[in-house]
Design an enzyme around this catalytic site. Structure first.
Site, short mmCIF file in Angstrom:
data_model
loop_
_atom_site.label_atom_id
_atom_site.label_comp_id
_atom_site.label_asym_id
_atom_site.label_seq_id
_atom_site.Cartn_x
_atom_site.Cartn_y
_atom_site.Cartn_z
N GLN A 15 -7.12 -1.97 4.74
CA GLN A 15 -6.15 -1.21 3.96
C GLN A 15 -6.84 -0.48 2.80
O GLN A 15 -6.35 0.52 2.29
CB GLN A 15 -5.08 -2.17 3.42
CG GLN A 15 -3.96 -1.49 2.67
CD GLN A 15 -2.78 -2.42 2.49
OE1 GLN A 15 -2.08 -2.72 3.44
NE2 GLN A 15 -2.56 -2.89 1.27
N LYS B 275 -22.72 29.22 -27.92
CA LYS B 275 -22.80 28.54 -26.62
C LYS B 275 -21.75 29.00 -25.61
O LYS B 275 -20.63 29.31 -25.95
CB LYS B 275 -22.64 27.01 -26.80
CG LYS B 275 -23.97 26.32 -27.00
CD LYS B 275 -23.82 24.95 -27.65
CE LYS B 275 -22.74 24.11 -27.02
NZ LYS B 275 -23.21 23.38 -25.84
N TYR C 245 -8.84 -6.48 13.55
CA TYR C 245 -8.28 -5.94 12.31
C TYR C 245 -8.25 -6.99 11.21
O TYR C 245 -7.88 -8.14 11.44
CB TYR C 245 -6.85 -5.41 12.54
CG TYR C 245 -6.22 -4.94 11.24
CD1 TYR C 245 -6.43 -3.65 10.77
CD2 TYR C 245 -5.46 -5.83 10.45
CE1 TYR C 245 -5.89 -3.25 9.55
CE2 TYR C 245 -4.93 -5.41 9.23
CZ TYR C 245 -5.14 -4.13 8.80
OH TYR C 245 -4.62 -3.73 7.59
N GLU D 129 -21.19 21.74 -13.81
CA GLU D 129 -21.51 20.39 -14.30
C GLU D 129 -20.57 19.36 -13.70
O GLU D 129 -20.97 18.27 -13.29
CB GLU D 129 -21.42 20.33 -15.83
CG GLU D 129 -22.57 21.03 -16.53
CD GLU D 129 -22.34 21.09 -18.03
OE1 GLU D 129 -22.51 20.05 -18.70
OE2 GLU D 129 -21.96 22.17 -18.54
N SER E 258 0.82 -1.22 0.00
CA SER E 258 0.00 0.00 0.00
C SER E 258 0.85 1.26 0.00
O SER E 258 0.32 2.37 -0.01
CB SER E 258 -0.92 0.00 1.22
OG SER E 258 -0.17 -0.13 2.41
N THR F 160 -41.93 25.38 -7.37
CA THR F 160 -42.15 24.05 -6.80
C THR F 160 -42.50 23.20 -8.02
O THR F 160 -43.13 23.68 -8.97
CB THR F 160 -43.30 24.01 -5.77
OG1 THR F 160 -44.51 24.35 -6.45
CG2 THR F 160 -43.08 24.98 -4.62
N HIS F 161 -42.05 21.97 -8.01
CA HIS F 161 -42.20 21.07 -9.18
C HIS F 161 -41.57 21.68 -10.43
O HIS F 161 -42.00 21.37 -11.54
CB HIS F 161 -43.68 20.75 -9.45
CG HIS F 161 -44.44 20.31 -8.23
ND1 HIS F 161 -44.55 18.99 -7.83
CD2 HIS F 161 -45.11 21.04 -7.29
CE1 HIS F 161 -45.26 18.92 -6.71
NE2 HIS F 161 -45.60 20.15 -6.36
N ASN G 37 -1.42 -2.40 13.62
CA ASN G 37 -2.88 -2.27 13.62
C ASN G 37 -3.36 -1.03 14.37
O ASN G 37 -4.22 -0.30 13.89
CB ASN G 37 -3.51 -3.53 14.22
CG ASN G 37 -3.24 -4.76 13.37
OD1 ASN G 37 -2.71 -4.65 12.26
ND2 ASN G 37 -3.57 -5.93 13.87
N SER H 37 -17.51 26.60 -27.55
CA SER H 37 -17.51 25.55 -28.57
C SER H 37 -17.21 26.22 -29.90
O SER H 37 -17.77 27.28 -30.21
CB SER H 37 -18.89 24.89 -28.59
OG SER H 37 -19.12 24.28 -29.84
N LYS I 266 -8.17 3.64 2.53
CA LYS I 266 -7.41 4.86 2.30
C LYS I 266 -7.73 5.58 1.01
O LYS I 266 -8.01 6.78 1.01
CB LYS I 266 -5.91 4.57 2.40
CG LYS I 266 -5.54 4.31 3.83
CD LYS I 266 -4.20 3.69 4.01
CE LYS I 266 -4.16 3.03 5.37
NZ LYS I 266 -5.04 1.83 5.45
N ASN J 44 -20.66 27.22 -22.01
CA ASN J 44 -20.99 26.02 -21.23
C ASN J 44 -20.57 26.14 -19.77
O ASN J 44 -19.44 26.53 -19.47
CB ASN J 44 -20.30 24.79 -21.84
CG ASN J 44 -20.76 24.52 -23.26
OD1 ASN J 44 -21.91 24.80 -23.61
ND2 ASN J 44 -19.86 24.02 -24.08
N1 ARG Z 1 -1.02 -1.25 5.59
C1 ARG Z 1 -1.89 -1.74 6.60
C2 ARG Z 1 -3.25 -1.03 6.54
O1 ARG Z 1 -3.32 0.00 5.96
C3 ARG Z 1 -1.29 -1.51 7.96
C4 ARG Z 1 -1.74 -2.47 9.00
C5 ARG Z 1 -1.26 -3.82 8.68
N2 ARG Z 1 -1.27 -4.68 9.78
C6 ARG Z 1 -1.08 -5.96 9.62
N3 ARG Z 1 -1.02 -6.69 10.66
N4 ARG Z 1 -0.94 -6.50 8.44
O2 ARG Z 1 -4.26 -1.50 7.05
#
Ligand code: ARG
Length: 348
Positions: free
Chosen positions: A336, A297, A331, A304, A31, A163-164, A118, A291, A339, A299
């Protein structure tokens, strides 16, 4: 250079493993290329943990000094863009810890005493999100201020109220705009409310069941500013819950979704109002696109796109809430995946 520390994750594990991790699994589970965004929170959390370990006599003063000095160097390396992030070291936590150990030796390893990745990652995400919320709330205030400015200039401008989408009764344009000011003020309230529950300390939960080291969690909470309105330290009370739930991230994404829905409704009105059929407002040229084939136009690409990006944030809410639903305590690696949706929600 790396003889007295682990350069590969498997070297930090037990003798149970008789072969290195497959390259495919390594790439699949890593990660670091997105969670390195947490580096500052990771270092802040580690320093608070280390200071507490020293204050409790769990590590020595010399170790603390080495950790502080190593972290200062790592901070400048990352800021200068010279830090080498390694896929082999999976995530931001192991990358920083390995570099620290390379710089200061065994003191770097002692930093992790009474801690697990964790509770470390749960703390990092909370610290990071808290600082983002602290940027978002004033932005909502600025948006409200801008709407109030336009409203003040348009008290006597009469607009058909609908309204509507049928013409209903005349209303002041100011009155119409102030409806959005109300919506954004509730959005800011929701953000403050999410902040309160985000601002609690998981550290001390360790992997899932706490630790026998005599940690002082309140001290860590105080030094990280995880305190309530009265200055009382806020710690997660149950270790299994502390390492595993991401409800604060889900709540944030829900609050962000509502905020985007309000932005989207306002955008939709701007789009309608500037169409030739309504002709209520003009948007300055620098905020519109044209355009070449249809030169008549102008835009409204910006509203949007804001309307479109609402789908993206609501999608992240669905993603995060679904991520959580099947997970047994405590956990799981699933987390992971919290994120990228969270980062993208904040950016959007
Ligand atoms: N990269 C992991 C996460 O974002 C960190 C925690 C990992 N812990 C583990 N025991 N594998 O969740």
């Amino acid at each position: 250079m790396s003889t007295n520390q682990f350069d590969k994750k498997s070297e930090a594990w037990s003798a149970l493993f008789s072969e290195p991790m497959s390259e495919l699994v390594k790439r699949y589970t890593a990660s670091v290329f997105f969670d390195k965004r947490l580096w500052q929170a990771d270092i802040t959390g580690s320093l608070a943990h280390a200071e507490m370990l020293a204050a409790q006599g769990i590590i020595g003063a010399a170790d603390l000094a080495s950790i502080q000095q190593g972290m200062a160097q790592i901070t400048s390396e990352i800021e200068a863009g010279g830090f080498e992030w390694k896929l082999d070291l999976e995530d931001v936590h192991l990358n920083i810890e390995a570099r620290l150990t390379q710089l200061v030796g065994d003191a770097g390893k002692r930093l992790h005493t009474g801690r697990s990745r964790n509770d470390q990652v749960a703390t990092d995400v909370r610290l990071w999100l808290r600082s983002e919320i602290d940027l978002i709330i004033p932005l909502l205030g600025e948006l409200q201020g801008a709407l109030v400015d336009v409203a003040e200039k348009n008290v006597d401008v009469i607009l058909p109220g609908f309204t509507h989408l049928q013409v209903a009764q005349p209303v002041s344009f100011a009155h119409h705009l102030l409806a959005y000011v109300e919506m954004f003020s509730r959005d800011a309230e929701r953000m403050s409310d999410v902040r309160r529950r985000t601002n609690r300390l998981p550290l001390g939960s360790a992997a899932l069941a706490g630790t026998t080291y005599p940690l002082d969690r309140e001290r860590v909470a105080r030094s990280l500013g995880m305190v309530d309105e009265r200055g009382e330290p806020q710690v997660c009370q149950n270790s299994l819950d502390g390492v595993s739930d991401r409800d604060f991230a889900i709540e944030f994404t829900a609050a962000a979704s509502l905020c985007m829905v309000h932005i989207s409704r306002f955008s939709e009105e701007l789009i309608l109002w500037m169409s030739q059929n309504f002709g209520f407002v003009k948007i300055a040229d620098r905020f519109t696109t044209g355009s070449s084939i249809m030169p008549q136009k102008k835009n409204p690409d910006v509203p949007e796109l804001a309307r479109g990006k609402t789908g993206r944030v609501v999608g992240h809410l669905m993603g995060l809430i679904t991520l959580m639903k099947g997970q047994p305590l405590a956990y799981n690696k699933d987390n992971q995946e919290d994120k990228e949706p969270l980062f993208d929600t904040v950016d959007t």
